[in-house]
Design a protein around this motif. Sequence first.
Motif, short mmCIF file in Angstrom:
data_model
loop_
_atom_site.label_atom_id
_atom_site.label_comp_id
_atom_site.label_asym_id
_atom_site.label_seq_id
_atom_site.Cartn_x
_atom_site.Cartn_y
_atom_site.Cartn_z
N ALA A 154 1.08 1.22 0.47
CA ALA A 154 1.19 1.83 -0.36
C ALA A 154 1.34 3.71 -0.01
CB ALA A 154 -0.47 1.25 -0.99
N GLY A 155 -0.08 4.00 0.56
CA GLY A 155 0.70 5.32 1.13
C GLY A 155 1.73 5.75 1.22
N GLN A 197 -4.80 -6.42 5.87
CA GLN A 197 -5.34 -5.72 4.97
C GLN A 197 -5.35 -4.28 5.27
OE1 GLN A 197 -9.37 -6.93 4.36
NE2 GLN A 197 -9.64 -8.76 4.66
N GLY A 198 -5.14 -3.25 6.66
CA GLY A 198 -4.25 -2.34 6.56
C GLY A 198 -3.39 -1.72 6.36
N GLU A 257 -1.58 -3.34 3.65
CA GLU A 257 -1.30 -2.99 2.63
C GLU A 257 -1.83 -1.83 1.73
OE1 GLU A 257 -2.71 -6.81 0.08
OE2 GLU A 257 -4.07 -6.73 1.16
N SER A 258 -2.35 -1.00 2.77
CA SER A 258 -2.70 0.41 2.08
C SER A 258 -1.38 1.42 3.05
CB SER A 258 -4.73 0.84 2.67
OG SER A 258 -5.43 0.16 2.72
N LEU A 259 -1.68 1.19 3.93
CA LEU A 259 -0.32 1.95 4.86
C LEU A 259 0.91 1.55 3.97
CD1 LEU A 259 1.22 2.97 6.98
CD2 LEU A 259 1.12 1.11 8.06
N GLU A 285 4.45 6.08 -1.29
CA GLU A 285 3.72 7.41 -2.29
C GLU A 285 4.50 8.41 -1.68
OE1 GLU A 285 0.07 10.08 -4.21
OE2 GLU A 285 0.13 7.61 -3.47
#
Length: 291
Positions: free
Chosen positions: A180-181, A173-174, A176-178, A184
């Motif tokens: 995405a960041g 889950q972490g 996925e955020s990584l 960007e």
Amino acid sequence: MLAYTTYSEAGGVGKTTTAANLAVAHARAGLKPLVVPLDPQDGDLSRLFGVDGKRKKSVDNLVRHMIQRPNGSFDDLIQTKEGVDIIPEHNMLGSLAEYLRREKEQAEAMGEAFGMHSQLLRVLRGADVNDRYDVLICDPPATEGPHLYNAINATRSLVIPVEPSAKGDAAVQGLESLVAGLEENLDINIGVLAALPMDFKDTRDQREIINDIPYSTPEIIGDRASLMEGCWKQQCSAYCYIREHRSRRREYEIKTLAQFDRLARQLEQQVGIEAPNPPEPGDVEHNVITP
């Protein structure tokens, strides 16, 4: 070229052994892989393959090339083991962030740009790696930082070893955020080629966790602690360990080799690569390569 980074936010999930065994699986099929390990700690891929020898600061290494201070050619960095070309890790990787920061400050003082997270990509492009190799695998440490960012910027794809536990689920889950960041911040697209559950004991909780993984899981590796520990002890891949260091061959370990073979074919197919000499999955004696 097939390019990917083996990465998980959780440590100790088999990230390095996954990179090593997939690299050999690609080589066994007649492809030419290059592995770029970027982990400064002692338990690294260079040690696993037995090419972890030259650590003095004066020795040419990848970091020197990344900060544009090489002491030799890129090709001189490469060592070969089991058909796999490897750029050994070096102690300077432990200070990579500081070296890159200094270069960035000096470049900016001269009115020049210096991308801290694009230097590995620059080095690889300068060495024509895309034309000379079929497969590129990067193996950074589990922590965020320039090692990881440079690896992902160079490969744009991930293979994710996953521990089927609450800890591993949180790491996915972490991740996925990584991702995405990073997409960007680096202005790139990052794909996940596969997740690879490791140390599977077929419990109900583990099955539920695997079913919830949001990525493809073409293979699930069982508990193979003895096999992987043997690889570290003998400094070789699982293929070499079973072929040369096991007094008898265990069916479940041969099954694991077959899983790495099949996963390698699946990854190759995703980018349209057809291996010229693929083995029967798990055939230990196929295309044996003398180091």
